[in-house]
Each structure stands twice: as C-alpha cells, then as structure tokens.
Design an enzyme around this catalytic site. Structure first.
Site: not given
Lengths: 330, 330, 330, 330
Positions: B11, B128, B186
């Site tokens: 990827g 990742d 958050g």
C-alpha cells in the site's frame, strides 16, 4: 416591526454561522431586537431561544456547523406542532422570522404560513445547491471544495497503484456537487441523477482511455444516481463481462463514499461572502415588508423568489458543464 | 558495491517519494549508480526500471503516492517468481536493494533472501505504524493528521445536530492511528484491536457523559477491532436495550468510514523529515555492509533492526496514552 | 486553422495549469495540433516550445504555477522583439495563439497585433481580478482563500494578545482581494485604492468598536492604497495623537504583509472550473474566427470582450460589498 | 493540595488550549479545584480569573491561540509586581500553579519563586523549540508545518518564474524551525544562528546547483541568523560581484518573511497530543509534590527538568540534520 427571530434547520451547512452573524448584526444595525431560536422547529415549539447581542456572533465566520444548533422535527410536521411553534412566536411578539435551511426547511415554511402571522423570509443553507432562485446555496462551495480535497488525495493512491476509483459525493436528487467536483478533479466519468448513463458505455469509455495511455481513472457518482451509489456501481461493473476487452486481470477498481465530512469544516471564502450578503439583504427586505420569499443570488445580484418556486421549480445543471466534463477528460 | 536499486511495494504511504529522493541523492552523493524499479516486486520480475538522476527526484517532497508506483504481486509469492526477480537484479549487477514498504513487503524480503545474492535493506513505509524497530513508520503521521482533519469537520455536524458519531480509521491489526486520532480529536471512546472492550460499558460511559453535560460525542474505531468496524458497532449499539437509560428517543448515532484518503495527500513535515533521515541512513549503512535489516528511528536516533524482528516482534500502544484518552475525555 | 499555440506570461496565478490543460485537450479534441511556448514572450522570441500531447497535461489540475513557465520580458517591449516573436510563430505556421496572463500580458498583445498575422485570443490569468470583461479572473478565488487562511491564523494571535493586526494583501491598483478577504475575515476596516479613507476616521471607528466590547481588531489594506501598505499605515497610526482617546498604553498594533504566497498553491475548485470553462470556450471561439478578444465569464455565461476594453475599461468594486463590510463589522 | 491555577504567558503557541484542557480535566479528575488566570502575569497581578469547569474546555483541542489570553507584562518584572501576583495567589489559597509559556515565562517563574509559597510547575509552550529538557515544545510542530505549507506555495512561483526565494522563518536565537522546514521544503541553503556561514560560499553553492540543472532555488533563513533576516540577505547577496559567475542577468532573487502566521492556526495532531500528555503529567507530578520544574518529553517519555536548566542550558540542533540538509539538496 421591532423584533425578529433567526434559526437554522435541517442538515447543517458550512456558512450557516456567517449567515446568522449577518442577520444579527444587520438587525441590530437597523435598530431591531434579534433572538436566536435553538434547534430549528424543535426549539421553536419548545420555546428555546436566546437574545442575540453583537458580541455573541463575534469570531463566527470561520466556524462550521451552527451555533443555534439544528434538527429535523417530526412533531412540527403535524398541525398541532406548527400551532405550538406559532404560539411561541406570537407570545414573544416576533414580527418576522429568518429561516436558514434547505428544501425540507423551506417546505415546512410553506405550511407554517397558515399558522404564523408575522413575515417569513428564508435563506438557502444547504450543501446540495438544489434550490431554485439562487445560483449557489450557502455551503455548496465548501462541500465541493471538501470533496475535491478528498479526491486529490485519492488520486495519489490511484496513480501509485494504477487503479480506477469510484467516488460517491452528496446529491440525493441533483448532480451539482458531482459535476463540479468531477470536472475539477479530472474525472473520466460523472454519473448524476439528471442524466441516464449506461454503465456499459461508461466502462467502454474508460477502457478506451486506458488504451490511449491513461494508467488510473476516476469515476464520480452522485449518491442519488440511477445506478446507485459507489458500491453498487462497483458491483455492477464487476458483473459486466469485460474479459475480452481488458484481459484476464481487468482493471483494479475501488469504491469510496465521502459522506458526512462534506457538511462540516471551516467555510471557504465564497460561502462566508454569500452568507454575509444574503443575510444582510434578507433583513433589509424583511424591514421593507417582504414575505414568503427566499433570498438568493442570481448573476451576482441579490434577488427574491417566492418560497413556493424555490421549493418546486427545478434548477438544471448547465449543459456546458457536461460538455466540458466530456471534452476535458479525453 | 557500485549499483543499488530502490523500489516501493504494498500500500502506498505519504512520504514514500521523500524516501526515494533521499535514497537516490545519497546514493549519487557517495558515487553509486541508482536505479528505480517500477511497481515493486511485479516490476522487478518484469525487469521494469529506470536510471535515477538527481533531477528526476526534484520537487518530490510534497507529493503523495510514489513515482515508482507500487503493487501487490501474487506471482512473487512463488519460488519461480522470486527467482525471476533475483535473476533480474543479478543480470543488472545490483549490489544492494532498498525496499520501501510495510509488513507484507518486509515479509517478502525474508524469503527473497534465499534467492538474491546482494545486500537487502528495508525502510518502513506504511500508514499503520505496526512495524517493530521504529517509533514511527513513514506515512503514519500524515495518516493521523488526515483522519484528524476529517474528525474536526465531523465534529461540527455532531455539535450542530447533537449526535454521536462512530468514526472508523485504518488499523487492521493495530490501534496506533485510532489512539492518536482519538486523543487529539477528543473522542469519548476509542476501540482498538489490542484491547477488549464491552460495548455495553462503552455506551454506559457515553450516557454518563451526556448526564454530565455533553451534547455530542465521538467514538473512534480501528477497522480491525473485535466488535467490527463503525457500521457493525452502530448496529450492535442499537441492539442494546438502552431505553431505560436514555428514554424513548435515545441518542442519534451515525457511522462514518474514513477509508482510502488516509493513504494519500501531501505528506506532513514529520513524514518528509523521517523519510529523509531514514533514506540517507539506509544508504550509508548499505555501503558499510548492513544486510537483512530495516532502518528505523527509536528515541530520535536512527537504528537498525533485523527484518525478522521488524516483522514478527510486536510493538505495543503506550499504556500512558490509553490512560490519557480516558482521563481527558471526562 | 490547423495549429495553435498556448503560453503563460506575467505573474503566475493558480489555475493557469488548468487553463493550459483545457486549451490543449480542447484543441486536440477538435483536431488541431497544439504547441506550448515556454516562458511567455521570452520563449516566443527564443523559439522555445514543446508539442503538447494529451498525457502531458494529465494530473495538472491541482498544481499551482505553470508548467509552461512564465516571465516578464523587456526585449519584447521593443519592436525588434515583437518582430522576432512573430517570425517564430510564422515560421512554425501557428494559426492562432492563446495567451494566459494579466494586464501586462494583454497590453503586450495589443501591440503584438501589428506584427503577428494569426488570430489572438486571451485568457484572464491573474490573482488581482482587475480585468474588465470577466467577473472573476483565473487565480483570484485561490488568492482570496489563501489570504483568508492566513488571516484566520492571525486572528488567533490577535484574540489571544488582544491586538490590532494590520494585514496587507495584494492589489496594486484594485481592492478586490482586500474587500473579499476583509468581509470574510471579519475586518473592522478595509483600505483600498478606489476609496479615499482618512486614517483618523479609521482609527476613531476602531476605538469606538473597542468601547462596544471588541478586544481585538483587523484592518485589511490593499498594497496600493493611498495611505501605503501595512507598515506605512502602522507608522502613520502611531503618529496620530490618540492618547486622549485610548489612554497611555494605546492599542497594541502589528503589521503583516502576506505577499508572494497568494500567488501559489493548489487552485481552489472555482479557479479550476473557471479555467476549464474559459480554456474550452477560447479554443472553440478561436476556431470560429474570434480575434483580438479576451474570453471571460459574466453572470455565469462565457463571453468575449475586445482586448482593448479588457485592458483599458475599469471594473468597479460592488458598492453593496462596501456597505456589507461596514454593517457586518459593527 | 486542593486548588491549582493554570495560565498562559508570552507569545501564543498552537496547542496551548489543548494543554489548558488537559490541566483542567486532570485536575478535576483527581478532585482538585482548578482556576484559570487571565492574561498571564498581568491578570495574576490584577486578580482576573475564572473557575474552570469540565465543559469550559470542551471543543478546545482544535483552536489556536489561548482562551486564557496572554500578554507580556512589564510590571511583573518589578518586585512590587511579583509581590502583588503572589498576594493574589495566596489570597485565593492556590496551592500550585501550572504556567504555560516559553523562555520569558519560565525566567519569570525563577524569580517569582521568592514571592510565591505554593508549588510551581511549567509547560513548554512556544513555537521556537528553544527550551532544554524537552525534545519538542508545544507549538513547534504546527509552526514548522505552517511555514512548510507557505514554502510549498512559494515553490510553485519559484519554479514558474525560475527564481531564487529567500524565506525567513521564526527563530531569534535558534535554528530549529529553519532546519526542519529547510529539509522538508527542499532548501538548497539553510542559514541559522548556531552556524556561521559565509554568504559568498552560500551563493557559490547555489550557482553550482544551477550549473547541474536546477532552475529554481530556496534559501531558508532563521530571523536571528548572523547575516540578518531575508531582506538583509537579499541585499548583501546583490552586493557580491557575481557577474563573472552567472552572467549579466544574474539570478532573479526575492525575499519573503513568513512572520506571525507561524503562531496561529489549528494545532497539528502532534501538538495536541504532546500538550495532552504534558498537561496530564504536570498535574500528576504537582500532586506528588514536584516543584520548580518544567515537564517535557524526551525520547518519548515524560520527564521533569529544573526550570533553571530549562532556561539556561542549551539544546543543540542535531548535526545529523545539518548533514542531511546538505546531502539531500544536491
């Protein structure tokens, strides 16, 4: 006329806050009291509101969403709901309301007319740009820009992996976002609800592009197009027997749905400007006695359109754009 | 050692181009000939390559994707495929290869070792961040930033509509992206593959937040978490009987999958810097004789790790981050 | 007509590449040969060009600057220079040229008319938006957006430090950028070349805003306004004796010049779309025989304007905008 | 310990709000009362404060600037000023203070120690990254990213016009921003306060690059470097007699000062994360009795450093980066 109310309703759109700011400041400038109703029709029925002062709307231009919050209300669909909302406005002696929203919000206003005695004026706040009576709705430009930023990123991966990406943008009933994004993102194909396209011809066109040297491609799909969204187009494409055309391996196709992020984010300059102009114009016209109209901008001039026309008349995608999309993606 | 080759595989990740630039310029700086192999292992087997000159990699730092293209190759999984690839390298008298990719690419190198006689060095290029031997992989910071930008936009809508958004980010086997994005966005809840979480406790926690005054919430979900992706979490949440807790209306929840855009786009500064440092270091170590290792950065120092360890050892999410996520979202 | 040439000249503007792409692809679509002249008039005199193929302009929409490069040429100002340039075009049998640039470029075309026998058509490519015959020039929207992004950042510091920021934007002869940015950035004052403003009244207005509760302010200044740029306005403001008005400490004022970054960067969607439409339209009109005209868009329709008018007629800032700027910043 | 205070002081930095949020929420989590002092030392002397509740710091992560405002106070430099500030803290029974700021703020704390009886802890909030005891200060990453975004845009113009751009970034005493931005922006030359560079050699190097095929160049200058800022470097360069080297026309050089925008804007993820971690850690250590220390992060671990060391010890730019800058720009 002494007191007006402003509220936002339906799906949020970038620039709604700029519109609120313009309505509040123009109202105060002309000596009116302005209140903000919370949560659209829901809050109107519940009597939730706050008095708007000059400083409440400071530093609001750059914020997405709406400080007055928004919602879709089922109760307001009933006569009892509408009466409740009107009662609140009458009890507060609201002489006129400024509604900011899209198709659903304006349709609501048409019926609310029978219950509320004050003046009603609407601002087109929706990312879909599907309202008649204005070249652009507040939020449309930001939504197109957001979708385009996403597509610019996806094209990096498309080019690196030599893939076809099928990207779905908003537009349940109209192809405005899709066509604008498609041209600016360099899409080979754009599928919209307004035009019937055969998937076979779409794919054939795509393959002919690869034969001319393309090594990656982009198909932009409006969510409401006849063939379905991006995942359905992907599935249907796989079912076409294209092995003769493109060999055993075929094209490597992926589907992406851009989704909710098109609604949010800092509004681009155009939406801040449009919202500022329309908000100012709306209050001035309200003062002059305008009623049952939507403000809009056509050919760079602020204009009024009966809400009924705004909702029921159809605004068409410019055919010149469809031609441009085709010629420029060869 | 006179001639080295560089390629990207698996990827694509933002910063791969910066890494290519660093490898090419460092190689030329030290007097080597550098060739670029196209399309990863696929191009290696097919003998597709180009000679890399100084100016080919000009103005590359800001571009997402990879100019050497990339792919996932099935043929290379076979011994015949690997032999073909090695034959090409031997025929071109390539003394060493620099592979840029993630877990799959490095696993491929482990077996390719038996076929290729030159030196092998790897750069961790994957969004990742799931490789042992480096604090950060090339592309991770950009992916987190991209996902965070999306979440910032979605929070506008969440606040305006008073909704709960369940947002899925990349991470099939690891929660690095989810935890970083979750803290910085958050999020009230972060679901990752590494930690077993009961959905009931998640939702209970959420509801207790609303009781303390929250009016919108964010749940970040890594794609590979035990409860499934965002849509599955949404479905399962709906099936919990929460009517006692939150009344008949319940919370208005929506699911969003961020998807492919996390791979693309202009790399943020950190990834350009990391790629530049690792690319330079890789070539220097290759010259010094390093073999079968991945370069990485640990505690701000460039280091080497056996490829085997990089692939098979497990890098854990910092427990301090999990604690921060919990305390700061009260 | 068989062969046309396209070039960019003068200051670069975002969207020039989109215009080049549109000209090239439309030209090829209609069966013409298209060449690209390098470095504007400079390259025309030197005979620097390349044949434009479909794939040369792939993936160009998102790139700022111009792949054909640009320059300002002194030699072309002379008759000998223009003759040299025309000789090159005649020798290559160029039947028509498409020039992309601003005021200087178009002025050059007016005189070049006497030397060159083919057709001449111009596209308005300049961030200043100061050409008559089009509502927007290519690059204007991006420049406004870039300046607005800068102002959004500066306002964070202004609010945190409770300061007045005086920000200078481009516009040597016109206030288009300043007015658009000023309204959308929430400026208290906008100084433009078209309007005479007394600094004393500007500052008095500012102070009255602080008395009504403002704790930070923004003044946007076009570079060519009568009072000078941001630094000059800052100096002059300091020289006003305002101690009676605002106490011994006074307001904490800072000057910022945004400068060159307004020229660069990925074009926003509007500029890509405008460039695509105008590029297509230009080639179609060239084929139909148009000559000595600039293409533009007025009221959402592509139109032609004599180059002479485009250069010499004056486009005014909409007075409604000036009114909006005043009312909305109270 | 029952009650703590938090404040921001000195130049604002992106991420300060994230730090405030972390301090407030961690404090409340552990059962403390938290107050926010307005305008730094200025507000401390004046007794301006507000009680911080959980919801006051909601939705704060993405906002630049500081909701507690900031200032530089002359009065606090005097003993009387410091006594006044301490009196306020004592009268409010503040057991500990968390100061967020840069070098000036921390220097202030060193002397304030003699007046205030409670505990003192500092967070490094400055874009300059010039504090010893932490690898990164809060705001540094965002400032680098902002400067890099500007440079990416300027490079479009540099490439189109084939120019040399001399760009000045922040850094009065240190070259951290300049070196990071320079490497990631592909600068040919980076001038910083820590290294003596001869302008002649700089320009000679530049010219040799053009001989090897470069057609545009970038010089990044820290504001505090020995040769002066961008405009001074430009002037001095013009005075070198380079006509033999580069012919009569010379290079077309321009100067740009990025300035204040490096302070503002939405913090990038790294600064939000760092601020969250350090804010949490600071409160935990305050509870455990830490005093006169700055929290920082070194090698991915939160650590404490005496404020005196943080202020007076010197953090050096990594020599590996200087080497990378040189090799990668060939």
């Amino acid at each position: 006329m002494k007191k007006i109310a402003v509220f936002t309703s339906g799906g949020d759109a970038p620039g709604m806050n700029s519109a609120i700011r313009a309505v509040v400041r123009t109202g105060i400038h002309y000596g009116f009291e302005v209140i903000g109703i919370m949560r659209g029709y829901q809050g109107m029925m519940a009597g939730e509101y706050k008095k708007m002062e000059l400083r409440i709307v400071s530093n609001l231009l750059k914020h997405g969403g709406t400080i007055l919050k928004t919602s879709r209300s089922k109760e307001f669909m009933t006569d009892a709901g509408k009466q409740k909302a009107a009662d609140f406005l009458h009890s507060q002696e609201i002489d006129g309301i400024v509604a900011i929203g899209g198709n659903g919000t304006l349709t609501g206003l048409l019926e609310f007319r029978k219950f509320y005695k004050g003046k009603i004026i609407a601002l087109p706040g929706t990312i879909d740009n599907d309202l008649y009576g204005t070249d652009n709705t507040i939020g449309f430009h930001t939504a197109v820009q957001t979708a385009l930023d996403v597509i610019d990123k996806i094209k990096d991966t498309a080019a690196s992996h030599e893939r076809v990406f099928i990207v779905e943008v908003m537009g349940a009933h109209s192809g405005f976002v899709a066509v604008h994004v498609g041209i600016c993102g360099g899409a080979e194909e754009i599928l919209i609800p307004e035009v019937n396209t055969s998937l076979l011809s779409t794919v054939t066109h795509l393959i002919s592009g690869w034969r001319k040297g393309k090594t990656s491609s982009l198909i932009v799909v409006a969510e409401g197009c006849a063939e379905g969204g991006a995942y359905q187009v992907l599935e249907k494409t796989k079912q076409l027997d294209l092995s003769v055309e493109i060999g055993s391996d075929g094209l490597d196709c992926r589907a992406v749905v851009i989704g909710h992020i098109q609604r949010g984010g800092t509004p681009v300059y155009f939406d801040r400007l449009l919202a500022s102009k329309l908000g100012l114009f709306a209050v001035e016209k309200l003062i002059e006695g305008a009623d049952n109209v939507m403000v809009g901008e056509i050919d760079n001039k602020c204009v009024l359109t009966p809400i009924e026309d705004a909702v029921y008349k159809k605004k068409a995608v410019d055919p010149f754009l469809l031609k441009a999309a085709e010629i420029l993606s060869i």
